[in-house]
Design an enzyme around this catalytic site. Structure first.
Site, PDB file in Angstrom:
ATOM      1  N   HIS A 100       1.106  -1.093  -0.008  1.00 33.29           N
ATOM      2  CA  HIS A 100       0.127  -0.014  -0.050  1.00 33.29           C
ATOM      3  C   HIS A 100       0.775   1.263  -0.025  1.00 33.29           C
ATOM      4  O   HIS A 100       1.940   1.304   0.549  1.00 33.29           O
ATOM      5  CB  HIS A 100      -0.877   0.052   1.384  1.00 33.29           C
ATOM      6  CG  HIS A 100      -1.665  -1.232   1.658  1.00 33.29           C
ATOM      7  ND1 HIS A 100      -1.156  -2.217   2.174  1.00 33.29           N
ATOM      8  CD2 HIS A 100      -3.029  -1.282   1.371  1.00 33.29           C
ATOM      9  CE1 HIS A 100      -2.117  -3.049   2.309  1.00 33.29           C
ATOM     10  NE2 HIS A 100      -3.505  -2.700   1.829  1.00 33.29           N
ATOM     11  N   ASP A 103       2.578   2.025   3.505  1.00 31.83           N
ATOM     12  CA  ASP A 103       3.601   1.118   3.931  1.00 31.83           C
ATOM     13  C   ASP A 103       4.822   1.381   3.636  1.00 31.83           C
ATOM     14  O   ASP A 103       5.887   1.313   4.291  1.00 31.83           O
ATOM     15  CB  ASP A 103       3.337  -0.496   3.336  1.00 31.83           C
ATOM     16  CG  ASP A 103       1.822  -0.817   3.229  1.00 31.83           C
ATOM     17  OD1 ASP A 103       1.182  -0.741   4.492  1.00 31.83           O
ATOM     18  OD2 ASP A 103       1.497  -1.659   2.569  1.00 31.83           O
TER      19      ASP A 103
HETATM   20  C1  XUL Z   1      -7.333  -6.983   4.369  1.00 23.16           C
HETATM   21  C2  XUL Z   1      -6.284  -7.204   3.093  1.00 23.16           C
HETATM   22  C3  XUL Z   1      -5.420  -6.203   2.618  1.00 23.16           C
HETATM   23  C4  XUL Z   1      -5.454  -6.113   1.170  1.00 23.16           C
HETATM   24  C5  XUL Z   1      -4.795  -5.123   0.271  1.00 23.16           C
HETATM   25  O1  XUL Z   1      -7.725  -7.780   4.624  1.00 23.16           O
HETATM   26  O2  XUL Z   1      -6.364  -8.476   2.759  1.00 23.16           O
HETATM   27  O3  XUL Z   1      -4.183  -6.313   3.234  1.00 23.16           O
HETATM   28  O4  XUL Z   1      -4.945  -7.312   0.808  1.00 23.16           O
HETATM   29  O5  XUL Z   1      -5.498  -4.088   0.958  1.00 23.16           O
END
Ligand code: XUL
Ligand code: CO
Length: 441
Positions: A100, A103
């Site tokens: 993300h 992150d």
């Molecule tokens: C949350 C989840 C996230 C997604 C990316 O449950 O799985 O980490 O993979 O936003």
């Protein structure tokens, strides 16, 4: 540059007889299985959020693992995270990573400043990738669910200002994905759902979510992005009802809004079980409808009703997963991203290696077993035979559209009772075949 894991060697394949905890027992990256190397088949990815940032914090207590990477300032820490991530990937022979935006680099005082600092880090990652071209971005995404501004959603927020802010954030995350050569961009609707319909205009929220995705596609394509967009279904948590409930629901959404040509599914095992489905079910629905894309590899605990994001160690589930992946033609742009974290009690930094080795070996085992299951052929043949009545006679006429209710009534009246046309489902036998495959690898 400082080595973060001086005590961890490069992890090697030693085979199933090895008792070395820091060795692969089943994952042999360059071994060819089914015409491709295991590395090419499995396309493992490191998840930046869990691995580089997750410190074990939960609702009941603070972190148990030090993930500061020896740096106090957010800028220096973000950079150290990149160095540590590349060292982990190198030592584990992991070629891909996922992130993300936040992150990689946290939020600062303004969006402008946040973007500038983010860009610096993306440039730094680009340099590292240039130095080691085996490292690639599997997918990027934007964290549009963490900050208080997203408390009522991002694309589905009742506030148009919040929608605009989310769009700006996603634009930047797409730019970074393109810059790093990523072939995937994920939408996981963190808070795209509702707590109560008493305060919710569901129709408008879904229309807006589609508008946001459409804008993302138009923007990315205008910048030359030719990769996939993924939606990652999840039925609940954090909101009571998440709009991207499961694969079937998401496919309906994508088709309704004309997004089905650009989007595929990123299926997470623990999200499947939260939706009361098996992991294999979600993969099958995606495959049968042409939406198979990528996988978030983890597992939940059947006794718990939330997203525990455990490292996957269930070899049966991994086998049935890889069976679906192979039948779908394998990964194209997707891969196996370990959206997984070591348990809070597995708190040492070395546990990163133990848990990735466990997860990678589980999927390597799954890949080996899935090919064996297919080569063995008993299960596939059983299924073919079970549906043989559709290949000839009245079954073929139905499929070819040659008959309707009038003809079928005539057929049934002439035929009489049809119970004798049935055969046993033989579930227990098939489960024993799977056992035999699993334990004679
Ligand atoms: C949350 C989840 C996230 C997604 C990316 O449950 O799985 O980490 O993979 O936003
Ligand atoms: Co996920």
């Amino acid at each position: 540059m400082a080595e973060f894991f001086a005590n961890i060697p490069k992890i090697k394949y030693e085979g199933p007889q090895s008792t070395n905890p820091l060795a692969f027992k089943y994952y042999n990256p360059d071994e060819v299985i089914g015409g491709k190397t295991m590395k090419e088949q499995l396309r493992f990815a490191l998840s930046w959020w869990h691995t580089m940032g997750g410190d074990g914090t939960d609702m009941f207590g603070c972190g148990t693992t030090d993930k500061t990477w020896g740096e106090a300032s957010p800028e220096a820490r973000a950079k150290a995270k990149v160095d540590a991530a590349f060292e982990i990937m190198d030592k584990l022979s992991i070629d891909y990573f996922c992130y993300h935006d936040r992150d990689i680099s946290p939020e600062y005082g303004s969006l402008k400043e946040t973007n500038e600092k983010f860009d610096e880090l993306i440039d730094y990652i680009a340099e590292k990738m240039k130095a080691d071209p085996s490292k690639k971005l599997l997918w990027g995404t934007a964290k549009c669910f963490d900050h208080p501004r997203y408390m009522h959603g991002a694309g589905t927020s009742p506030s148009a200002d919040v929608f605009a802010y989310a769009a700006a954030q996603i634009k930047k995350a797409i730019d970074s994905t393109i810059k790093l050569g990523g072939k995937g961009y994920v939408f996981w609707g963190g808070r795209e759902g509702y707590e109560t319909l008493l305060n919710t205009n569901m129709g408008l929220e879904l229309d807006n979510m589609a508008r946001l995705m459409k804008m993302a596609v138009e923007y990315a394509r205008s910048k030359g992005y030719d990769g996939d967009f993924y939606i990652e279904p999840k039925p609940k948590e954090p909101t009571k009802h998440q709009y991207d409930f499961d694969t079937a629901t998401v496919i309906g959404f994508l088709r309704k809004y004309g997004l089905d040509k650009d989007f595929k599914m990123n299926i997470e095992a623990n999200h499947a079980t939260l939706a009361q489905h098996t992991f294999q079910h979600e993969l099958r629905v995606a495959r049968d409808n042409g939406f198979f894309g990528s996988i978030d590899a983890n597992q939940g605990d059947p006794l718990l009703g939330w997203d525990t994001d455990q490292f996957p160690t269930n070899a049966y589930d991994a086998t049935l997963c890889m069976y679906e992946v192979i039948k779908a033609g394998g990964f194209t742009n997707g891969g196996l991203n370990f959206d997984a974290k070591a348990r809070r009690g597995s708190y040492t930094l070395d546990d990163i290696f133990y848990s990735y080795i466990a997860g990678m070996d589980t999927f390597a085992l799954g890949l080996r077993a899935a090919y064996k299951l297919i080569e063995d052929g008993r299960v596939d043949k059983f299924v073919d035979d079970r549906y043989a009545s559709w290949n000839t006679g009245i079954g073929k006429d139905i499929i070819d559209g040659k008959v309707g209710f009038e003809e079928l009534e005539k057929y049934a009246l002439e035929k009489g009772e049809v119970t004798d046309s049935l055969t046993s489902g033989r579930q227990e036998y098939l489960e024993s075949v799977l056992n035999q495959i699993m334990f004679t690898l």
